[in-house]
Structure formats: C-alpha cells, structure tokens
Design a protein around this motif. Sequence first.
Motif, PDB file in Angstrom:
ATOM      1  N   PHE A 175     -79.909 -33.636 -62.363  1.00  0.00           N
ATOM      2  CA  PHE A 175     -79.988 -34.568 -61.350  1.00  0.00           C
ATOM      3  C   PHE A 175     -80.442 -35.956 -62.006  1.00  0.00           C
ATOM      4  O   PHE A 175     -80.183 -37.034 -61.812  1.00  0.00           O
ATOM      5  CB  PHE A 175     -80.685 -34.202 -60.148  1.00  0.00           C
ATOM      6  N   GLU A 176     -81.604 -35.987 -62.709  1.00  0.00           N
ATOM      7  CA  GLU A 176     -82.118 -37.104 -63.269  1.00  0.00           C
ATOM      8  C   GLU A 176     -81.379 -37.914 -64.199  1.00  0.00           C
ATOM      9  O   GLU A 176     -81.274 -38.978 -64.138  1.00  0.00           O
ATOM     10  CB  GLU A 176     -83.261 -36.564 -64.072  1.00  0.00           C
ATOM     11  N   ILE A 177     -80.514 -36.943 -65.191  1.00  0.00           N
ATOM     12  CA  ILE A 177     -79.755 -37.648 -65.893  1.00  0.00           C
ATOM     13  C   ILE A 177     -78.421 -38.243 -64.933  1.00  0.00           C
ATOM     14  O   ILE A 177     -77.995 -39.520 -65.642  1.00  0.00           O
ATOM     15  CB  ILE A 177     -78.977 -36.638 -66.947  1.00  0.00           C
ATOM     16  N   HIS A 178     -77.749 -37.505 -64.365  1.00  0.00           N
ATOM     17  CA  HIS A 178     -76.584 -38.128 -63.859  1.00  0.00           C
ATOM     18  C   HIS A 178     -76.675 -38.833 -62.682  1.00  0.00           C
ATOM     19  O   HIS A 178     -75.736 -39.780 -62.385  1.00  0.00           O
ATOM     20  CB  HIS A 178     -75.473 -36.681 -63.559  1.00  0.00           C
ATOM     21  N   VAL A 179     -77.802 -38.776 -61.947  1.00  0.00           N
ATOM     22  CA  VAL A 179     -77.899 -39.521 -60.651  1.00  0.00           C
ATOM     23  C   VAL A 179     -78.949 -40.549 -60.778  1.00  0.00           C
ATOM     24  O   VAL A 179     -78.688 -41.815 -60.391  1.00  0.00           O
ATOM     25  CB  VAL A 179     -78.214 -38.586 -59.463  1.00  0.00           C
ATOM     26  N   LEU A 180     -79.998 -40.393 -61.267  1.00  0.00           N
ATOM     27  CA  LEU A 180     -81.003 -41.241 -61.485  1.00  0.00           C
ATOM     28  C   LEU A 180     -80.990 -42.380 -62.734  1.00  0.00           C
ATOM     29  O   LEU A 180     -81.554 -43.261 -62.656  1.00  0.00           O
ATOM     30  CB  LEU A 180     -82.466 -40.576 -61.575  1.00  0.00           C
ATOM     31  N   GLY A 181     -80.193 -41.881 -63.557  1.00  0.00           N
ATOM     32  CA  GLY A 181     -79.765 -42.424 -64.900  1.00  0.00           C
ATOM     33  C   GLY A 181     -80.813 -42.416 -66.093  1.00  0.00           C
ATOM     34  O   GLY A 181     -80.934 -43.191 -66.841  1.00  0.00           O
ATOM     35  N   TYR A 182     -81.764 -41.352 -65.754  1.00  0.00           N
ATOM     36  CA  TYR A 182     -82.760 -41.201 -66.689  1.00  0.00           C
ATOM     37  C   TYR A 182     -82.115 -40.780 -68.105  1.00  0.00           C
ATOM     38  O   TYR A 182     -81.168 -40.121 -68.201  1.00  0.00           O
ATOM     39  CB  TYR A 182     -83.632 -40.149 -66.382  1.00  0.00           C
ATOM     40  N   ALA A 183     -82.779 -41.075 -69.385  1.00  0.00           N
ATOM     41  CA  ALA A 183     -82.280 -40.493 -70.384  1.00  0.00           C
ATOM     42  C   ALA A 183     -83.511 -40.369 -71.516  1.00  0.00           C
ATOM     43  O   ALA A 183     -84.682 -40.617 -71.118  1.00  0.00           O
ATOM     44  CB  ALA A 183     -81.407 -41.727 -71.228  1.00  0.00           C
ATOM     45  N   GLY A 184     -83.140 -39.250 -72.544  1.00  0.00           N
ATOM     46  CA  GLY A 184     -83.993 -38.994 -73.359  1.00  0.00           C
ATOM     47  C   GLY A 184     -85.307 -38.285 -72.623  1.00  0.00           C
ATOM     48  O   GLY A 184     -85.266 -37.363 -71.912  1.00  0.00           O
ATOM     49  N   PRO A 185     -86.611 -38.550 -73.074  1.00  0.00           N
ATOM     50  CA  PRO A 185     -87.769 -37.718 -72.699  1.00  0.00           C
ATOM     51  C   PRO A 185     -88.148 -37.938 -71.342  1.00  0.00           C
ATOM     52  O   PRO A 185     -88.784 -37.109 -70.637  1.00  0.00           O
ATOM     53  CB  PRO A 185     -88.725 -38.408 -73.668  1.00  0.00           C
ATOM     54  N   LYS A 186     -87.603 -38.953 -70.892  1.00  0.00           N
ATOM     55  CA  LYS A 186     -87.884 -39.368 -69.354  1.00  0.00           C
ATOM     56  C   LYS A 186     -87.133 -38.397 -68.211  1.00  0.00           C
ATOM     57  O   LYS A 186     -87.679 -38.136 -67.335  1.00  0.00           O
ATOM     58  CB  LYS A 186     -87.397 -40.714 -68.999  1.00  0.00           C
ATOM     59  N   ALA A 187     -85.916 -37.847 -69.020  1.00  0.00           N
ATOM     60  CA  ALA A 187     -85.326 -36.602 -67.891  1.00  0.00           C
ATOM     61  C   ALA A 187     -85.764 -35.358 -68.499  1.00  0.00           C
ATOM     62  O   ALA A 187     -85.399 -34.534 -69.058  1.00  0.00           O
ATOM     63  CB  ALA A 187     -83.827 -36.778 -68.306  1.00  0.00           C
ATOM     64  N   ASN A 188     -87.044 -35.083 -67.855  1.00  0.00           N
ATOM     65  CA  ASN A 188     -87.995 -33.936 -68.151  1.00  0.00           C
ATOM     66  C   ASN A 188     -87.910 -32.618 -66.950  1.00  0.00           C
ATOM     67  O   ASN A 188     -88.661 -31.847 -67.259  1.00  0.00           O
ATOM     68  CB  ASN A 188     -89.289 -34.002 -68.508  1.00  0.00           C
ATOM     69  N   GLY A 189     -87.217 -33.009 -65.989  1.00  0.00           N
ATOM     70  CA  GLY A 189     -87.323 -32.207 -64.755  1.00  0.00           C
ATOM     71  C   GLY A 189     -88.672 -32.423 -64.269  1.00  0.00           C
ATOM     72  O   GLY A 189     -89.232 -33.334 -64.223  1.00  0.00           O
TER      73      GLY A 189
END
Length: 231
Positions: free
Chosen positions: A98-112
Amino acid sequence: MNRLLSSFLPGNGQGQTPKTLYFALLVAACVISALLIFAFWVDGWSIWILGLLIIVAWLPLIFSVMSTIYQQHPWLSLLYLVVVGQAAHMIEHLTQAFEIHVLGYAGPKANGIIGFLNIEWVHLVWNSWVLLLVGILLIGYRKNGWLWFLFAFAIYHELEHIYMVYMYMKTGHPGNPGFLAHGGLFAGGLPITRPDLHAIYAVLEEAMLLMIYVMEQRKVKKAAQFQLATA
C-alpha cells in the motif's frame, strides 16, 4: 461477531470460555484499537508504536480463543496460532505494498507498520518459525495434502530467504530480489518487484492456512457430533 468468533472454535465441549467473554474481549480490542488510531493521528505517534500497541490490545482475545481450542484439540490450537501469526505477517506485507503503490513511498521509506523489523534477518527468522511449526503440524495432520503443499512452499520460501541473507552478508546491501522477483537468480526473475511478490507469498500462505484450519476444524466438529450421537 459472535458467529465469527465461533467459527474458529472446534465445538461446544465442556470447559469452554463463555462466548460472551469472547464478545467482550472483541469489543474491547476494537474500541482500544480505534482509540489508539485516534491518538496516532492527533499526537503523531510513530506508526510502529501504534502497530505494537494494537497487537497487545488483541492478545487477550487471541490467547483466550487459543486456550479454549487447546482444551479440546491441542493440534488445532497450534494451527490457530500459525493462522493468526501469519495473518499479522500478511498485513505487514500488504501495508508495504500500500505504501509503495498508493502512497508513492520508495526504498527504505516503504517499510510497513513495524519498519525496524523489515530487515533480512527478521524475515529469515519469521519464515524459519513458520516452516518449523508447519513441519510440527504435519505430525498431527499428516493426511492433509494441503498442509504438505504448504510445507513444500515454506521450504522454498525459506531457501529463498537464506539466499537473500547470504547475498546481504556478501554485499552488505539488503533487498536482494531473491529467486523469482525482478532481477532474481532464476533467469532474471519475473516482471514483479520483491515487495509485491512477497506480499503475494504472504497472502497465499495465509489462504492455505485458513483453508487447512477450516478443513481440520470440520473434522473435529464431525467427530464430536458423531461421539455425541452414539453416546
């Protein structure tokens, strides 16, 4: 909600915790979780604190149900524990997706949710735990073909994480694609990223566990009904 809770119980044997207590624990867990989420938005807590506190809020209900199941069928209680644990693991993977595809987070920021646990060693330990418990469950449910399939998949998953840890120790860089993710060891992998692929893995494992639980729970209920009818 009482019916939902009852669906996890194997039968109506003696010594069970009253379902009214389950309902009270469920309501308490939901209310506490809602209050924690409200506090998270108001006070700006770290999301991992929120995640851990919500887990704690649900533990009384989880262990109360597990205790009741154990009184009637210890193997089923162990299976229930794996189902619940893998559900939490699945939520963590889906949150990362969800963080990657909806919030647009990338790399270490998308950590769950509990981001500090998103490291190679933790993934390996978790999958080792699942593999061990599924292997133990085969002692009690060796005739369940789906459990054998899950065991085989868990072995593959374990080998992949061993490889990922090996590459991490070799290069010092986490996030290796493993066997089948894009850029992976097997023919360059599939056109899917590691977070997405492992989210699918988590969903598949949880789906199989739930199916196995329902199958074995029905067997226990049928046996109890037969025993009652012939008593």
